[in-house]
Design a protein around this motif. Structure first.
Motif, PDB file in Angstrom:
ATOM      1  N   TYR A  41      32.320  48.105  35.805  1.00 25.53           N
ATOM      2  CA  TYR A  41      32.294  47.154  34.698  1.00 25.53           C
ATOM      3  C   TYR A  41      33.448  46.169  34.902  1.00 25.53           C
ATOM      4  N   ALA A  42      33.471  45.538  36.078  1.00 25.88           N
ATOM      5  CA  ALA A  42      34.648  44.809  36.560  1.00 25.88           C
ATOM      6  C   ALA A  42      34.881  43.479  35.878  1.00 25.88           C
ATOM      7  N   GLY A  43      33.900  42.974  35.111  1.00 21.89           N
ATOM      8  CA  GLY A  43      34.080  41.684  34.464  1.00 21.89           C
ATOM      9  C   GLY A  43      34.258  40.586  35.484  1.00 21.89           C
ATOM     10  N   ALA A  44      35.283  39.763  35.295  1.00 20.07           N
ATOM     11  CA  ALA A  44      35.539  38.639  36.191  1.00 20.07           C
ATOM     12  C   ALA A  44      36.410  39.021  37.374  1.00 20.07           C
ATOM     13  N   GLY A  45      36.729  40.309  37.534  1.00 19.11           N
ATOM     14  CA  GLY A  45      37.401  40.791  38.738  1.00 19.11           C
ATOM     15  C   GLY A  45      38.883  40.517  38.826  1.00 19.11           C
ATOM     16  N   GLU A  46      39.568  40.361  37.696  1.00 17.82           N
ATOM     17  CA  GLU A  46      40.995  40.045  37.740  1.00 17.82           C
ATOM     18  C   GLU A  46      41.809  41.168  38.376  1.00 17.82           C
ATOM     19  N   LEU A  47      41.579  42.407  37.957  1.00 10.20           N
ATOM     20  CA  LEU A  47      42.306  43.530  38.551  1.00 10.20           C
ATOM     21  C   LEU A  47      41.834  43.801  39.974  1.00 10.20           C
ATOM     22  N   SER A  48      40.547  43.649  40.222  1.00 17.33           N
ATOM     23  CA  SER A  48      40.021  43.870  41.569  1.00 17.33           C
ATOM     24  C   SER A  48      40.743  42.987  42.581  1.00 17.33           C
ATOM     25  N   ALA A  49      40.931  41.717  42.230  1.00 20.82           N
ATOM     26  CA  ALA A  49      41.594  40.781  43.140  1.00 20.82           C
ATOM     27  C   ALA A  49      43.035  41.199  43.402  1.00 20.82           C
TER      28      ALA A  49
END
Length: 449
Positions: free
Chosen positions: A308-316
């Motif tokens: 449920y990553a959303g816009a990927g802020e933490l992923s980046a």
């Protein structure tokens, strides 16, 4: 009856002849006269008279809280410290009662209690030839009262709402309506209006406000209305319309020849992901992200699934640290934003992969064994198939789960589905002061780890 505590949802709870009775707008320590109705094993009541007010009571500063019974806030009548204590106990009680997990009273990160919301969502309801825009009373979700101010919203949002409201009141431009097969457009009865404050850019004193009108299937006056609203207030940075997709699809099916499948374009406006994936409380959202980032770092992960990553802020951010990331997000706008973040990282971004799918469908086909799974589901919690995947013996390589929850009840339910995992830590975040809502981050490790 005497009110003993605040329950999930914000109602006070007391007992009459052993029956738990839930009464809105009461405080622990109140002695109140109530009228109530029994429902199975509990009662629902309303206050007739406060006989002895609790020392935890304060005078609500918002004019709408008592005059209109505004349902946007549930706890304005409680002092801030008492509110925070109630939210902590709601989490602790839910974990014990539903999840069968006993934890100490969790720490609660908190910040500003007022003017913290960067988003304001209102209902527009037609009354004859005019419109009323506002919120619902807590005891009547079918009614809308006219909103004049909102103490928990950023003042810029309230000021922009006043400008938009004046444009609507003039009545010279029609709002979205429903297109009939004849081509005529009839007015809608209900629309939604979303205002979102963008972050302040360098050199600016305040951020711009996005205005999104939602509903209807046709809007002949769209361009004229957009121009009028933007001219009315220089703080408005963009105006978009999101038609009713369900009605559009139904209309398309009615008009489609029987030998073809109807197709409808995605009417998501540019910038919709900003509304969908930004937190309403930027101060506390930042603290929550830092806690999640630190929690994942404890596991020294080489591969993270960001569910449920959303816009990927933490992923980046994890990619920039050299960690491989699989970001799963069902919303196309969020998934594309995450993919754009990954591309902007260059070589580091190549270790990332975005899957635009439901978490329960995507997780079973993930390539590579993850070390940590981050879960940030909507209020309904995770699908049972996700919990089953995490419980399966094939996933023994997963070292940790970091579960971000906006609903203590569904968090507790999901933890009950994960018996082989123990709570290694839990932290609460006061994202929504004056309400009963609370965000929690639960860190899980294997029982035998």
């Amino acid at each position: 009856m005497t009110i003993d505590r605040i329950a999930a949802g914000g109602d006070g709870v007391g007992r009459i002849d052993g029956l738990a009775v839930f009464v809105p707008r009461t405080a622990p320590g109140d002695v109140v006269q109530v009228a109530y109705v029994t429902h199975a094993r509990h009662g629902r009541g309303r206050v007739l008279q406060v006989i002895t007010p609790s020392p935890l009571r304060v005078t609500p500063p918002c004019v709408h809280y008592e005059r209109d019974g505004c349902g946007g806030c549930q706890l304005q009548h409680l002092a801030s410290e008492a509110q925070r204590d109630a939210r902590q106990h709601i989490v602790q009680d839910s974990l014990a009662r539903i999840g069968r997990r006993d934890v100490p009273l969790p720490t609660l990160e908190h910040g500003e209690a007022w003017a913290y919301r960067s988003r304001l969502s209102l209902t527009l309801r037609r009354r004859g030839s005019s419109w009323v825009g506002g919120l619902h009373p807590h005891d009547d979700p079918t009614r809308v009262f006219a909103l004049e101010s909102c103490r928990i919203a950023h003042p810029e949002l309230v000021a922009v709402w006043e400008s938009v409201r004046q444009t609507i009141r003039r009545g010279d431009l029609a709002l979205p309506g429903t297109a009939l097969p004849s081509g005529a457009v009839v007015p809608c009865d209900v629309l939604r209006l979303h205002l979102r404050l963008a972050p302040v850019s360098a050199g600016a004193e305040t951020g711009s406000v996005s205005v999104v009108l939602q509903g209807g299937t046709a809007w002949p006056d769209e361009q004229a209305w957009t121009t009028a609203v933007q001219s009315a207030d220089a703080r408005i940075g963009g105006v978009w319309w999101t038609p009713d997709r369900v009605a559009l699809r139904a209309a398309d099916r009615r008009s489609a020849p029987p030998d073809r499948t109807a197709t409808v374009v995605d009417y998501a406006p540019q910038g919709r992901e900003a509304l969908a994936f930004s937190q309403v409380n930027s101060e506390i959202a930042g603290a929550l992200r830092e806690f999640v980032y630190s929690a994942v770092a404890q596991f020294r992960a080489a591969h993270v699934i960001d569910g449920y990553a959303g816009a990927g802020e933490l992923s980046a951010r994890w990619l920039a640290d050299g960690i491989a990331v699989t970001a799963i997000e069902a919303d196309p706008a969020g998934a594309e934003t995450a993919a754009a973040r990954f591309r902007a990282l260059g070589d580091a971004g190549r270790r990332g992969h975005v899957v635009c799918d439901l978490m329960e469908q995507a997780i079973a086909s993930i390539d590579g064994a993850p070390d940590v799974v981050v879960l940030n589901p909507p209020r309904r919690g995770v699908h049972p198939d996700v919990a089953a995947w995490l419980e399966a013996s094939d996933q023994r390589g997963v070292k940790g789960i970091v579960y971000i929850s906006c609903d203590p009840a569904t968090l507790a339910r999901d933890l009950a589905r994960l018996p082989s995992w123990r709570i290694a830590g839990i932290r609460c975040f006061d994202m929504f002061p004056q309400t009963s809502h609370v965000e929690s981050v639960c860190v899980l490790r294997r029982e035998d780890a």
